[in-house]
Write a protein that holds these residues in place. Structure first.
Motif, PDB file in Angstrom:
ATOM      1  N   MET A   1       0.817  -1.206   0.000  1.00 38.55           N
ATOM      2  CA  MET A   1       0.000   0.000   0.000  1.00 38.55           C
ATOM      3  C   MET A   1       0.861   1.271   0.000  1.00 38.55           C
ATOM      4  N   TYR A   2       2.099   1.170   0.497  1.00 34.37           N
ATOM      5  CA  TYR A   2       2.951   2.343   0.645  1.00 34.37           C
ATOM      6  C   TYR A   2       4.122   2.344  -0.339  1.00 34.37           C
ATOM      7  N   ILE A   3       4.139   1.471  -1.324  1.00 41.01           N
ATOM      8  CA  ILE A   3       5.225   1.443  -2.300  1.00 41.01           C
ATOM      9  C   ILE A   3       5.039   2.599  -3.282  1.00 41.01           C
ATOM     10  N   THR A   4       6.119   3.310  -3.553  1.00 37.56           N
ATOM     11  CA  THR A   4       6.086   4.433  -4.489  1.00 37.56           C
ATOM     12  C   THR A   4       7.031   4.153  -5.645  1.00 37.56           C
ATOM     13  N   SER A   5       6.994   4.996  -6.650  1.00 37.74           N
ATOM     14  CA  SER A   5       7.914   4.830  -7.774  1.00 37.74           C
ATOM     15  C   SER A   5       9.345   5.147  -7.340  1.00 37.74           C
ATOM     16  N   ALA A   6       9.530   6.024  -6.357  1.00 39.33           N
ATOM     17  CA  ALA A   6      10.876   6.316  -5.853  1.00 39.33           C
ATOM     18  C   ALA A   6      11.471   5.073  -5.202  1.00 39.33           C
ATOM     19  N   ASN A   7      10.640   4.250  -4.590  1.00 38.38           N
ATOM     20  CA  ASN A   7      11.107   3.002  -4.006  1.00 38.38           C
ATOM     21  C   ASN A   7      11.658   2.085  -5.098  1.00 38.38           C
ATOM     22  N   GLU A   8      11.016   2.075  -6.249  1.00 46.47           N
ATOM     23  CA  GLU A   8      11.475   1.256  -7.372  1.00 46.47           C
ATOM     24  C   GLU A   8      12.808   1.781  -7.908  1.00 46.47           C
ATOM     25  N   TYR A   9      12.932   3.093  -8.073  1.00 42.68           N
ATOM     26  CA  TYR A   9      14.182   3.673  -8.570  1.00 42.68           C
ATOM     27  C   TYR A   9      15.325   3.442  -7.592  1.00 42.68           C
ATOM     28  N   GLY A  10      15.059   3.571  -6.311  1.00 45.13           N
ATOM     29  CA  GLY A  10      16.104   3.449  -5.309  1.00 45.13           C
ATOM     30  C   GLY A  10      16.571   2.039  -5.060  1.00 45.13           C
ATOM     31  N   SER A  11      15.824   1.051  -5.530  1.00 47.94           N
ATOM     32  CA  SER A  11      16.228  -0.328  -5.282  1.00 47.94           C
ATOM     33  C   SER A  11      17.313  -0.800  -6.247  1.00 47.94           C
ATOM     34  N   HIS A  12      17.572  -0.046  -7.318  1.00 42.00           N
ATOM     35  CA  HIS A  12      18.582  -0.437  -8.297  1.00 42.00           C
ATOM     36  C   HIS A  12      19.896   0.291  -8.029  1.00 42.00           C
ATOM     37  N   PRO A  13      21.036  -0.401  -8.084  1.00 44.04           N
ATOM     38  CA  PRO A  13      22.320   0.286  -7.907  1.00 44.04           C
ATOM     39  C   PRO A  13      22.605   1.202  -9.092  1.00 44.04           C
ATOM     40  N   PRO A  14      23.387   2.261  -8.890  1.00 44.92           N
ATOM     41  CA  PRO A  14      23.661   3.206  -9.976  1.00 44.92           C
ATOM     42  C   PRO A  14      24.598   2.616 -11.031  1.00 44.92           C
ATOM     43  N   THR A  15      24.487   3.129 -12.237  1.00 41.42           N
ATOM     44  CA  THR A  15      25.395   2.771 -13.334  1.00 41.42           C
ATOM     45  C   THR A  15      26.118   4.042 -13.775  1.00 41.42           C
ATOM     46  N   VAL A  16      27.039   3.904 -14.724  1.00 38.99           N
ATOM     47  CA  VAL A  16      27.755   5.088 -15.218  1.00 38.99           C
ATOM     48  C   VAL A  16      26.799   6.042 -15.930  1.00 38.99           C
ATOM     49  N   HIS A  17      25.662   5.534 -16.404  1.00 39.13           N
ATOM     50  CA  HIS A  17      24.706   6.377 -17.120  1.00 39.13           C
ATOM     51  C   HIS A  17      23.809   7.172 -16.178  1.00 39.13           C
ATOM     52  N   THR A  18      23.736   6.787 -14.903  1.00 40.37           N
ATOM     53  CA  THR A  18      22.891   7.506 -13.946  1.00 40.37           C
ATOM     54  C   THR A  18      23.700   8.373 -12.985  1.00 40.37           C
ATOM     55  N   MET A  19      25.012   8.358 -13.081  1.00 40.34           N
ATOM     56  CA  MET A  19      25.864   9.169 -12.214  1.00 40.34           C
ATOM     57  C   MET A  19      26.017  10.573 -12.805  1.00 40.34           C
ATOM     58  N   PRO A  20      26.260  11.598 -11.968  1.00 37.85           N
ATOM     59  CA  PRO A  20      26.465  12.952 -12.492  1.00 37.85           C
ATOM     60  C   PRO A  20      27.794  13.063 -13.242  1.00 37.85           C
ATOM     61  N   TYR A  21      27.850  13.985 -14.202  1.00 36.16           N
ATOM     62  CA  TYR A  21      29.063  14.182 -14.998  1.00 36.16           C
ATOM     63  C   TYR A  21      29.946  15.282 -14.434  1.00 36.16           C
ATOM     64  N   ALA A  22      29.393  16.146 -13.589  1.00 33.67           N
ATOM     65  CA  ALA A  22      30.153  17.259 -13.020  1.00 33.67           C
ATOM     66  C   ALA A  22      29.789  17.400 -11.546  1.00 33.67           C
ATOM     67  N   PHE A  23      30.734  17.935 -10.782  1.00 35.91           N
ATOM     68  CA  PHE A  23      30.524  18.165  -9.357  1.00 35.91           C
ATOM     69  C   PHE A  23      31.058  19.537  -9.025  1.00 35.91           C
ATOM     70  N   HIS A  24      30.189  20.414  -8.558  1.00 37.79           N
ATOM     71  CA  HIS A  24      30.566  21.784  -8.204  1.00 37.79           C
ATOM     72  C   HIS A  24      30.301  21.967  -6.718  1.00 37.79           C
ATOM     73  N   SER A  25      31.345  21.883  -5.922  1.00 35.50           N
ATOM     74  CA  SER A  25      31.178  21.979  -4.478  1.00 35.50           C
ATOM     75  C   SER A  25      31.037  23.434  -4.047  1.00 35.50           C
ATOM     76  N   LYS A  26      30.416  23.632  -2.919  1.00 36.57           N
ATOM     77  CA  LYS A  26      30.263  24.962  -2.329  1.00 36.57           C
ATOM     78  C   LYS A  26      31.380  25.175  -1.314  1.00 36.57           C
ATOM     79  N   ASN A  27      31.786  26.415  -1.143  1.00 33.41           N
ATOM     80  CA  ASN A  27      32.801  26.673  -0.126  1.00 33.41           C
ATOM     81  C   ASN A  27      32.154  26.657   1.261  1.00 33.41           C
ATOM     82  N   GLN A  28      32.934  26.487   2.277  1.00 30.51           N
ATOM     83  CA  GLN A  28      32.437  26.354   3.648  1.00 30.51           C
ATOM     84  C   GLN A  28      32.707  27.614   4.464  1.00 30.51           C
TER      85      GLN A  28
END
Length: 115
Positions: free
Chosen positions: A54-81
């Protein structure tokens, strides 16, 4: 010829699946990418728990699969602290203004007030 191209594409896709050691930078142009995003096999702990249907969502389906190179970000822009470092040195803001509210009586609510 078409069958051979299809077979090469299929083999290349299988190489990008989790557990085969594929790196994001091998397939995409990346910029300033930390190792955790460049190597998707580093992510552990993915799986699915049995939950109430009753409480299963589509995000639950997406989160159950491990990431691949196609789902990882291509750039990382960190913020200063800068703000957090300053706050750590000085401490949080504290309000020293006068409290003018009436205290609540913990025993009975009909005795709240000034008299």
């Amino acid at each position: 010829m078409a069958a051979k191209v299809n077979e090469l594409a299929n083999n290349d896709y299988e190489a990008t699946l989790p557990g085969h050691g594929a790196k994001t930078s091998d397939y995409y142009q990346t910029e300033s990418l930390p190792n955790k995003f460049n190597n998707p096999d580093v992510f552990k702990g993915y799986g699915s728990k049995q939950s109430n249907p009753m409480y299963i969502t589509s995000a639950n389906e997406y989160g159950s699969h491990p990431p691949t190179v196609h789902t990882m970000p291509y750039a990382f822009h960190s913020k200063n602290q800068k703000f957090s470092e300053h706050l750590g040195q000085c401490g949080m803001y504290r309000n020293y203004s006068l409290n003018t509210s009436v205290d609540k009586n913990p025993v009975s609510s009909h005795r709240d007030g000034l008299f």
